[in-house]
Motif scaffolding. Structure first.
Motif, PDB file in Angstrom:
ATOM      1  N   GLN A   1      -5.198  -4.623  -4.683  1.00  0.00           N
ATOM      2  CA  GLN A   1      -3.975  -5.087  -5.336  1.00  0.00           C
ATOM      3  C   GLN A   1      -2.988  -5.641  -4.308  1.00  0.00           C
ATOM      4  O   GLN A   1      -2.358  -6.675  -4.520  1.00  0.00           O
ATOM      5  CB  GLN A   1      -3.325  -3.952  -6.123  1.00  0.00           C
ATOM      6  CG  GLN A   1      -4.099  -3.528  -7.350  1.00  0.00           C
ATOM      7  CD  GLN A   1      -3.561  -2.238  -7.949  1.00  0.00           C
ATOM      8  OE1 GLN A   1      -3.051  -1.378  -7.244  1.00  0.00           O
ATOM      9  NE2 GLN A   1      -3.684  -2.110  -9.264  1.00  0.00           N
ATOM     10  N   ALA A   2      -2.857  -4.942  -3.181  1.00  0.00           N
ATOM     11  CA  ALA A   2      -1.937  -5.383  -2.128  1.00  0.00           C
ATOM     12  C   ALA A   2      -2.355  -6.745  -1.599  1.00  0.00           C
ATOM     13  O   ALA A   2      -1.527  -7.635  -1.392  1.00  0.00           O
ATOM     14  CB  ALA A   2      -1.904  -4.358  -0.995  1.00  0.00           C
TER      15      ALA A   2
ATOM     16  N   ILE B   1       0.846  -1.205   0.000  1.00  0.00           N
ATOM     17  CA  ILE B   1       0.000   0.000   0.000  1.00  0.00           C
ATOM     18  C   ILE B   1       0.879   1.251   0.000  1.00  0.00           C
ATOM     19  O   ILE B   1       0.636   2.192  -0.757  1.00  0.00           O
ATOM     20  CB  ILE B   1      -0.979  -0.022   1.196  1.00  0.00           C
ATOM     21  CG1 ILE B   1      -2.017  -1.124   0.963  1.00  0.00           C
ATOM     22  CG2 ILE B   1      -1.652   1.336   1.373  1.00  0.00           C
ATOM     23  CD1 ILE B   1      -2.950  -1.358   2.114  1.00  0.00           C
ATOM     24  N   GLU B   2       1.914   1.253   0.820  1.00  0.00           N
ATOM     25  CA  GLU B   2       2.837   2.389   0.859  1.00  0.00           C
ATOM     26  C   GLU B   2       3.539   2.584  -0.486  1.00  0.00           C
ATOM     27  O   GLU B   2       3.899   3.710  -0.846  1.00  0.00           O
ATOM     28  CB  GLU B   2       3.879   2.191   1.960  1.00  0.00           C
ATOM     29  CG  GLU B   2       3.311   2.336   3.353  1.00  0.00           C
ATOM     30  CD  GLU B   2       4.326   2.004   4.431  1.00  0.00           C
ATOM     31  OE1 GLU B   2       5.532   1.848   4.118  1.00  0.00           O
ATOM     32  OE2 GLU B   2       3.913   1.891   5.602  1.00  0.00           O
ATOM     33  N   ALA B   3       3.706   1.505  -1.248  1.00  0.00           N
ATOM     34  CA  ALA B   3       4.358   1.585  -2.557  1.00  0.00           C
ATOM     35  C   ALA B   3       3.397   2.074  -3.643  1.00  0.00           C
ATOM     36  O   ALA B   3       3.796   2.246  -4.784  1.00  0.00           O
ATOM     37  CB  ALA B   3       4.927   0.234  -2.943  1.00  0.00           C
ATOM     38  N   GLY B   4       2.133   2.276  -3.276  1.00  0.00           N
ATOM     39  CA  GLY B   4       1.175   2.839  -4.225  1.00  0.00           C
ATOM     40  C   GLY B   4       0.117   1.880  -4.747  1.00  0.00           C
ATOM     41  O   GLY B   4      -0.711   2.275  -5.568  1.00  0.00           O
TER      42      GLY B   4
END
Length: 65
Positions: A58-59, A50-53
């Motif tokens: 998707q996560a 999530i932090e990666a966007g």
């Protein structure tokens, strides 16, 4: 080819012993701790995605593999 009763008995005993050992392992404090740590690792991976966007969906999908 038929299995002799003594072979069946031997297999049944071995299976019962294996199942008992497995049940004891599942109930052990060490196993519970291991599962807790695995869950923490999954959560960390999910949050990192999530932090990666990535979106939450998707996560979650990425964490399944």
């Amino acid at each position: 080819m038929s299995i002799k009763p003594s072979d069946q008995d031997s297999r049944a005993v071995k299976l019962a012993q294996a199942l008992r050992g497995w049940a004891e392992q599942l109930l052990s404090p060490a196993h519970r701790e291991q599962q807790r740590l695995i869950a923490q690792e999954r959560r960390i991976r999910y949050l990192a995605h999530i932090e990666a966007g990535f979106t939450e969906a998707q996560a979650l999908e990425l964490c399944k593999s």
